[in-house]
Design a protein around this motif. Structure first.
Motif, PDB file in Angstrom:
ATOM      1  N   LEU A 232     100.891  58.783  15.003  1.00  0.00           N
ATOM      2  CA  LEU A 232     101.104  58.493  16.421  1.00  0.00           C
ATOM      3  C   LEU A 232     101.625  57.066  16.619  1.00  0.00           C
ATOM      4  N   ALA A 233     101.118  56.124  15.812  1.00  0.00           N
ATOM      5  CA  ALA A 233     101.595  54.742  15.914  1.00  0.00           C
ATOM      6  C   ALA A 233     103.067  54.648  15.528  1.00  0.00           C
ATOM      7  N   LEU A 234     103.454  55.371  14.490  1.00  0.00           N
ATOM      8  CA  LEU A 234     104.853  55.369  14.059  1.00  0.00           C
ATOM      9  C   LEU A 234     105.752  55.967  15.137  1.00  0.00           C
ATOM     10  N   ARG A 235     105.295  57.052  15.757  1.00  0.00           N
ATOM     11  CA  ARG A 235     106.090  57.686  16.813  1.00  0.00           C
ATOM     12  C   ARG A 235     106.232  56.758  18.018  1.00  0.00           C
ATOM     13  N   GLU A 236     105.127  56.074  18.378  1.00  0.00           N
ATOM     14  CA  GLU A 236     105.211  55.151  19.517  1.00  0.00           C
ATOM     15  C   GLU A 236     106.111  53.967  19.190  1.00  0.00           C
ATOM     16  N   ALA A 237     106.045  53.471  17.961  1.00  0.00           N
ATOM     17  CA  ALA A 237     106.904  52.352  17.572  1.00  0.00           C
ATOM     18  C   ALA A 237     108.378  52.728  17.720  1.00  0.00           C
ATOM     19  N   GLY A 238     108.725  53.961  17.365  1.00  0.00           N
ATOM     20  CA  GLY A 238     110.102  54.422  17.530  1.00  0.00           C
ATOM     21  C   GLY A 238     110.527  54.401  18.992  1.00  0.00           C
ATOM     22  N   TYR A 239     109.617  54.780  19.867  1.00  0.00           N
ATOM     23  CA  TYR A 239     109.927  54.759  21.303  1.00  0.00           C
ATOM     24  C   TYR A 239     110.201  53.337  21.769  1.00  0.00           C
ATOM     25  N   HIS A 240     109.371  52.375  21.343  1.00  0.00           N
ATOM     26  CA  HIS A 240     109.553  50.997  21.804  1.00  0.00           C
ATOM     27  C   HIS A 240     110.827  50.382  21.231  1.00  0.00           C
ATOM     28  N   VAL A 241     111.185  50.723  20.012  1.00  0.00           N
ATOM     29  CA  VAL A 241     112.450  50.249  19.442  1.00  0.00           C
ATOM     30  C   VAL A 241     113.612  50.771  20.270  1.00  0.00           C
ATOM     31  N   TRP A 242     113.571  52.050  20.627  1.00  0.00           N
ATOM     32  CA  TRP A 242     114.641  52.650  21.438  1.00  0.00           C
ATOM     33  C   TRP A 242     114.727  51.978  22.803  1.00  0.00           C
ATOM     34  N   ARG A 243     113.584  51.722  23.445  1.00  0.00           N
ATOM     35  CA  ARG A 243     113.584  51.084  24.762  1.00  0.00           C
ATOM     36  C   ARG A 243     114.111  49.652  24.673  1.00  0.00           C
ATOM     37  N   LEU A 244     113.738  48.922  23.636  1.00  0.00           N
ATOM     38  CA  LEU A 244     114.248  47.567  23.461  1.00  0.00           C
ATOM     39  C   LEU A 244     115.760  47.569  23.299  1.00  0.00           C
ATOM     40  N   PHE A 245     116.267  48.511  22.520  1.00  0.00           N
ATOM     41  CA  PHE A 245     117.714  48.605  22.309  1.00  0.00           C
ATOM     42  C   PHE A 245     118.422  48.865  23.643  1.00  0.00           C
ATOM     43  N   ALA A 246     117.889  49.787  24.446  1.00  0.00           N
ATOM     44  CA  ALA A 246     118.498  50.105  25.741  1.00  0.00           C
ATOM     45  C   ALA A 246     118.453  48.904  26.685  1.00  0.00           C
ATOM     46  N   LEU A 247     117.336  48.176  26.690  1.00  0.00           N
ATOM     47  CA  LEU A 247     117.212  47.012  27.575  1.00  0.00           C
ATOM     48  C   LEU A 247     118.146  45.884  27.148  1.00  0.00           C
ATOM     49  N   LEU A 248     118.280  45.688  25.845  1.00  0.00           N
ATOM     50  CA  LEU A 248     119.184  44.642  25.362  1.00  0.00           C
ATOM     51  C   LEU A 248     120.626  44.962  25.715  1.00  0.00           C
ATOM     52  N   LEU A 249     120.991  46.237  25.702  1.00  0.00           N
ATOM     53  CA  LEU A 249     122.346  46.620  26.117  1.00  0.00           C
ATOM     54  C   LEU A 249     122.581  46.282  27.587  1.00  0.00           C
ATOM     55  N   LYS A 250     121.547  46.474  28.404  1.00  0.00           N
ATOM     56  CA  LYS A 250     121.695  46.203  29.840  1.00  0.00           C
ATOM     57  C   LYS A 250     121.865  44.718  30.137  1.00  0.00           C
ATOM     58  N   THR A 251     121.446  43.856  29.225  1.00  0.00           N
ATOM     59  CA  THR A 251     121.596  42.423  29.479  1.00  0.00           C
ATOM     60  C   THR A 251     123.065  42.025  29.537  1.00  0.00           C
ATOM     61  N   PHE A 252     123.942  42.858  28.992  1.00  0.00           N
ATOM     62  CA  PHE A 252     125.371  42.552  29.015  1.00  0.00           C
ATOM     63  C   PHE A 252     126.068  43.167  30.228  1.00  0.00           C
ATOM     64  N   SER A 253     125.294  43.840  31.077  1.00  0.00           N
ATOM     65  CA  SER A 253     125.883  44.450  32.264  1.00  0.00           C
ATOM     66  C   SER A 253     126.280  43.369  33.259  1.00  0.00           C
ATOM     67  N   MET A 254     127.381  43.578  33.948  1.00  0.00           N
ATOM     68  CA  MET A 254     127.857  42.636  34.946  1.00  0.00           C
ATOM     69  C   MET A 254     127.172  42.843  36.289  1.00  0.00           C
ATOM     70  N   HIS A 255     126.493  43.982  36.465  1.00  0.00           N
ATOM     71  CA  HIS A 255     125.882  44.320  37.749  1.00  0.00           C
ATOM     72  C   HIS A 255     124.410  43.904  37.723  1.00  0.00           C
ATOM     73  N   THR A 256     124.077  42.901  38.496  1.00  0.00           N
ATOM     74  CA  THR A 256     122.703  42.436  38.557  1.00  0.00           C
ATOM     75  C   THR A 256     122.234  42.385  40.004  1.00  0.00           C
ATOM     76  N   ARG A 257     121.007  42.774  40.223  1.00  0.00           N
ATOM     77  CA  ARG A 257     120.392  42.705  41.538  1.00  0.00           C
ATOM     78  C   ARG A 257     119.326  41.615  41.527  1.00  0.00           C
ATOM     79  N   PRO A 258     118.913  41.143  42.709  1.00  0.00           N
ATOM     80  CA  PRO A 258     117.869  40.115  42.739  1.00  0.00           C
ATOM     81  C   PRO A 258     116.613  40.569  41.995  1.00  0.00           C
ATOM     82  N   GLY A 259     116.159  39.748  41.099  1.00  0.00           N
ATOM     83  CA  GLY A 259     114.957  40.053  40.338  1.00  0.00           C
ATOM     84  C   GLY A 259     115.181  40.895  39.104  1.00  0.00           C
ATOM     85  N   SER A 260     116.387  41.425  38.900  1.00  0.00           N
ATOM     86  CA  SER A 260     116.606  42.334  37.767  1.00  0.00           C
ATOM     87  C   SER A 260     116.494  41.616  36.427  1.00  0.00           C
ATOM     88  N   ARG A 261     116.910  40.351  36.382  1.00  0.00           N
ATOM     89  CA  ARG A 261     116.826  39.609  35.121  1.00  0.00           C
ATOM     90  C   ARG A 261     115.369  39.425  34.711  1.00  0.00           C
TER      91      ARG A 261
END
Length: 354
Positions: free
Chosen positions: A273-302
């Motif tokens: 279960l720990a290994l499965r959860e770790a995979g989820y957090h790696v995937w979420r981190l990857f998705a969030l890091l991709l969004k940091t390069f987005s040009m569209h930002t709203r107040p508080g989004s950063r």
């Protein structure tokens, strides 16, 4: 094992150095509407305070009487879980309502609770009912603070109905279900909030234990209370500290989720279960890091992205150090789980409440 309890609601307020916060909660309790014939009491548990909280509470209630009896208790062992255990065991009535020292129950809270209990599904063994905390800010909050819910605020589901977890604040616990757990050997592994430390998770641990034993949880959107948030709790460093200290508790939830798959004291169900959860957090981190390069930002989004990245990183860190929980707590939980078959008769609390 059967437990004879008196119909009614025991309001449990656990306090640690709460002199400054108590007037907010007690003023709301003064305004509560008490349904006809309902037994109500307030239990104030002083959890190792150093600011004379208990004396202040007594003096306040003497000057501003409440519409029900008030009992004062002390729990010297520091930790919200210890204080709640003391209060639950001392409660006279069948339901225990967790009201934290910074919570203000809405005037119709008890009326809504009674209506909810009468409307519970007949076939459900529901042991805990949660409501909705409405944040009350001491100072205007930053934009991101309204979107990143912490501290027992916000809806717990899209609508009223069964849920998988509930925050403790404002929750109504069926005491008979807890006594069955306690008789079966349940003891909190998490101390929850401990003085100035921001450790937490005792409420979610209780939810996990109840569900392991076949009980259900219910969210009632009409149960509402105010949750007062001081200005000191609305900074990014405070949120990050809370996430860092509180997210370790999620390791313990993995232990509970792994119990149905336990084979002796083998740690492999938890590791999987720990290994499965770790995979989820790696995937979420990857998705969030991709969004940091987005040009569209709203107040508080950063700030929101920063907090979410911090949360997923913290979980990965704690998962990498889950060995301690496995060594110390897993054998205890497995032994407790094996002894459950001799306990826990399941009866809907609706059938027991008048």
């Amino acid at each position: 094992m059967e437990f004879a309890l008196i119909p009614g609601i025991s309001i449990l307020m656990c306090c640690h150095n709460s002199r400054q916060k108590l007037p907010f909660s007690l003023q709301h309790l003064q305004a509560l509407h008490i349904p006809n014939g309902m037994n109500v009491e307030l239990l104030v548990v002083d959890n190792a305070s150093t600011d004379d909280t208990l004396s202040f509470a007594r003096e306040y209630v003497q000057k501003h009487p409440l519409p029900f009896p008030v009992h004062y208790l002390q729990e010297p062992q520091l930790g919200l879980s210890f204080a709640r255990l003391t209060g639950i065991l001392a409660a006279r009535y069948e339901f225990v309502l967790f009201c934290d020292d910074d919570n203000g129950l809405y005037p119709d809270y008890l009326e809504q609770a009674l209506q909810c209990l009468h409307q519970l599904p007949e076939h459900e063994a529901i042991a805990m009912i949660g409501g909705q905390g409405i944040a009350v800010f001491e100072t205007p909050p930053p934009v991101w603070a309204r979107q990143f819910h912490l501290f027992g605020c916000g809806p717990q589901a899209q609508r009223s109905g069964p849920v998988r977890q509930l925050y403790g604040a404002g929750s109504l616990l069926w005491k008979k279900a807890f006594l069955h757990l306690h008789a079966a050997g349940f003891r909190w592994l998490l101390t929850d909030r401990q003085g100035e430390r921001l450790t937490s998770g005792g409420d979610f641990e209780l939810c996990a234990a109840l569900q392991i034993c076949g009980y259900r949880l219910w969210y009632a959107e009409n149960l509402r209370f105010a949750h007062f948030l001081t200005a000191t709790r609305l900074s990014l460093p405070y949120y990050q500290r809370f996430i860092r200290e509180a997210s370790v508790s999620e390791n313990f939830f993995l232990l509970y989720h792994a119990l149905p798959h336990a084979r002796g004291h083998s740690r492999w169900p938890v590791r999987w279960l720990a290994l499965r959860e770790a995979g989820y957090h790696v995937w979420r981190l990857f998705a969030l890091l991709l969004k940091t390069f987005s040009m569209h930002t709203r107040p508080g989004s950063r700030e929101l992205r920063r907090l979410r990245i911090f949360y997923h990183s913290s979980r990965l860190h704690h998962l990498m150090h889950i060995k301690r929980e496995l060594h110390n707590s897993w054998p205890l939980l497995v032994d407790w789980y094996r002894n459950l078959n001799n306990h826990l008769p399941q009866t809907s609390p609706k059938q027991r409440f008048v």
